[in-house]
Design a protein around this motif. Structure first.
Motif, mmCIF file in Angstrom:
data_model
loop_
_atom_site.group_PDB
_atom_site.id
_atom_site.type_symbol
_atom_site.label_atom_id
_atom_site.label_comp_id
_atom_site.label_asym_id
_atom_site.label_seq_id
_atom_site.Cartn_x
_atom_site.Cartn_y
_atom_site.Cartn_z
ATOM 1 N N PHE A 172 -3.042 0.690 -10.156
ATOM 2 C CA PHE A 172 -1.911 0.133 -9.417
ATOM 3 C C PHE A 172 -2.114 0.235 -7.901
ATOM 4 O O PHE A 172 -1.380 -0.359 -7.140
ATOM 5 N N ILE A 173 -3.095 1.018 -7.466
ATOM 6 C CA ILE A 173 -3.304 1.259 -6.035
ATOM 7 C C ILE A 173 -4.511 0.461 -5.555
ATOM 8 O O ILE A 173 -5.617 0.625 -6.051
ATOM 9 N N ALA A 174 -4.283 -0.407 -4.561
ATOM 10 C CA ALA A 174 -5.363 -1.209 -3.981
ATOM 11 C C ALA A 174 -6.120 -0.410 -2.920
ATOM 12 O O ALA A 174 -7.275 -0.692 -2.642
ATOM 13 N N GLY A 175 -5.474 0.571 -2.333
ATOM 14 C CA GLY A 175 -6.097 1.384 -1.300
ATOM 15 C C GLY A 175 -5.072 2.324 -0.705
ATOM 16 O O GLY A 175 -3.891 2.286 -1.044
ATOM 17 N N ILE A 176 -5.544 3.161 0.184
ATOM 18 C CA ILE A 176 -4.674 4.099 0.905
ATOM 19 C C ILE A 176 -4.798 3.767 2.381
ATOM 20 O O ILE A 176 -5.891 3.790 2.949
ATOM 21 N N PHE A 207 -0.121 8.765 5.377
ATOM 22 C CA PHE A 207 -0.755 7.927 4.374
ATOM 23 C C PHE A 207 0.289 7.124 3.616
ATOM 24 O O PHE A 207 1.390 7.605 3.348
ATOM 25 N N VAL A 208 -0.072 5.902 3.266
ATOM 26 C CA VAL A 208 0.788 5.036 2.477
ATOM 27 C C VAL A 208 -0.071 4.402 1.386
ATOM 28 O O VAL A 208 -1.199 3.978 1.638
ATOM 29 N N SER A 209 0.449 4.394 0.167
ATOM 30 C CA SER A 209 -0.268 3.773 -0.954
ATOM 31 C C SER A 209 -0.048 2.270 -0.920
ATOM 32 O O SER A 209 1.093 1.806 -0.936
#
Length: 185
Positions: A147-151, A158-160
């Motif tokens: 579900f996470i494309a990057g940080i 930091f934002v997911s």
């Protein structure tokens, strides 16, 4: 926020990460929002609008993450509670609760699907430079890694960055509904 940075090497690395994950390159502008105490973001290109939370019509036998449907200028739009989609408790409705209307690409080129995401609060649209985006961790997150494309790094935090096509996959939601129905029989 609008800094000139030579990010060609970082952008190339980011594109390689995106291609390795089977995704398109990441956008540079993101809408940030809150789910509980955590901040998430989605690329602004797929966002159609943000609306105040209103009454939803329930849909029988849907998974817990589907809160219901809304009438958006004559179109029926399903609304998904992102907190419940991530396996957490359903989001409480507050004065800051919003529905973010997004358009996602269906699997295998079956067209576009318009969906609503219930979030606890919308923050802002931010620019995140390619150099400030790291690949998604393979472990240690409280949501599924796919579900996470990057940080991204925004103002020292930091934002997911969510892979919204995976989070809002209609095929997966249909499968959850089938499992929900089978569990009740």
């Amino acid at each position: 926020m609008n800094q000139v940075v030579n990010s060609a090497p970082a952008a190339a690395g980011r594109a390689v990460v995106a291609l390795q994950q089977g995704a398109a390159p990441l956008p540079s502008q993101y809408l940030t929002f809150m789910l509980g105490e955590e901040q998430f973001a989605v690329g602004i290109l797929g966002i159609k609008e943000i609306i105040e939370y209103g009454s939803l019509a329930g849909v029988p036998m849907m998974p817990d993450c589907v809160r219901g449907v809304i009438n958006l200028r004559g179109a029926v739009v399903p609304v998904m509670d992102l907190s419940a989609r991530f396996g957490r408790a359903a989001s409480p409705i507050t004065k800051r609760s919003c529905i973010v209307i997004v358009e996602v690409q269906e699997a295998e080129g079956e067209g576009q699907q318009v969906l609503g995401m219930l979030v606890d609060a919308v923050n802002a649209v931010v620019d995140i430079a390619a150099a400030d985006i790291e690949p998604a961790p393979a472990f240690g997150t409280r949501i599924r890694p796919d579900f996470i494309a990057g940080i991204g790094k925004v103002n020292g935090k930091f934002v997911s960055l969510l892979a919204i096509e995976r989070v809002l996959s209609s095929g997966e939601i249909v499968e959850l509904a089938r499992q929900n129905l089978a569990g009740r029989n």
